[in-house]
Motif scaffolding. Sequence first.
Motif, PDB file in Angstrom:
ATOM      1  N   LYS A 137      -8.457   0.680  -1.710  1.00  0.00           N
ATOM      2  CA  LYS A 137      -8.546   2.134  -1.684  1.00  0.00           C
ATOM      3  C   LYS A 137      -7.664   2.643  -2.817  1.00  0.00           C
ATOM      4  CE  LYS A 137      -6.194   4.387   1.411  1.00  0.00           C
ATOM      5  NZ  LYS A 137      -5.756   4.994   2.690  1.00  0.00           N
ATOM      6  N   ILE A 181      -7.432  -2.542   1.729  1.00  0.00           N
ATOM      7  CA  ILE A 181      -8.109  -2.016   2.914  1.00  0.00           C
ATOM      8  C   ILE A 181      -7.908  -2.969   4.088  1.00  0.00           C
ATOM      9  CG2 ILE A 181     -10.361  -1.403   3.903  1.00  0.00           C
ATOM     10  CD1 ILE A 181     -11.248  -0.643   1.086  1.00  0.00           C
ATOM     11  N   LYS A 184     -13.006  -1.123  -5.543  1.00  0.00           N
ATOM     12  CA  LYS A 184     -12.979   0.056  -4.701  1.00  0.00           C
ATOM     13  C   LYS A 184     -13.978  -0.061  -3.548  1.00  0.00           C
ATOM     14  CE  LYS A 184     -13.711   5.082  -4.830  1.00  0.00           C
ATOM     15  NZ  LYS A 184     -14.155   6.229  -5.661  1.00  0.00           N
ATOM     16  N   ASP A 185     -13.532   0.317  -2.361  1.00  0.00           N
ATOM     17  CA  ASP A 185     -14.328   0.334  -1.127  1.00  0.00           C
ATOM     18  C   ASP A 185     -14.626  -1.053  -0.581  1.00  0.00           C
ATOM     19  OD1 ASP A 185     -14.388   3.107  -1.287  1.00  0.00           O
ATOM     20  OD2 ASP A 185     -16.281   3.120  -2.378  1.00  0.00           O
TER      21      ASP A 185
END
Length: 300
Positions: free
Chosen positions: A269, A300, A264-265
């Motif tokens: 996403k 992402i 995540k990040d």
Amino acid sequence: MTLPREYHESHRSVMVHEALHYLLTKDNGVYVDCTLGEGGHTRAIIEATSAKSTVIGLDVDAEVLALAERKLRDIQGNVHLFNVSYLNFDIVLESLGIDRVDGFLLDLGVSTYQLKAKGRGFSYEVDEPLDMRMNLDNPIKAADVVNKYSEQELARVIFEYGDEKRFSRRIARNIAKRRPIQTTFELVEAIRSALPPEERHRRRRHFATKTFQALRIEVNKELEVIRNTLLKIPEYLNPGGRVVAITFHSLEDRTVKIAFREKKDLELKILTKKPITPSESEVRENPRARSAKLRAAERI
């Protein structure tokens, strides 16, 4: 391959509409169906994209793959099928000269064919040799786990992978006393006699379900394969590409959730803050869907 009549009447892919909603980002995309099964999701992808997409279907079970090939013969689209573990999807992509794709779909769990086809040993409802291998080239069978693991190691497997919190040691102890155990019914009897009658009657599902699940996961190293696959998928996704995973029990769902969270990040996403569950109508029409959960993430 001979299948019982009830098999043909009962098989349905799970959460097809929801899977396509999150997976498909463009009609002419390239998508990997990591768990081809009988090809239900692959067919849905081709039809939903008007046969403009390319689908790469993978299945480690050669018998299931052969069944899918027959069922997909009428497909008017660009479909490539491979008998390989989805953990090795990168090798398949390299062989096709593909660097990145637009989506990965993982429909996890045991297929209806594997449960009902003769001689596979996945089901506690039919008396067969203890096998449970999804990949028939796997040298480790369920019989090896049952008969060769120490009582302590067997209890750990049943506790961790079967979520058998209270009775894992009792079941392992009873199995050890009855060795050698070679068939599914012998194993069912060992489990039955280890559980108090009130416990057997209290359970909503068959009393052997948890132990059979645990052995299947151990034989096929399922959670390890899921985790390692999900951690390397982002590298092979185009920006905006999606990964969708459908799970059927809490251990699978937890593994997917943690793997997504680790990326995540940085690369992903998360699109589903909470897992998506099947509609009430789907559960009524297809009881197998009742425990399904879907999670999705985007590159992402």
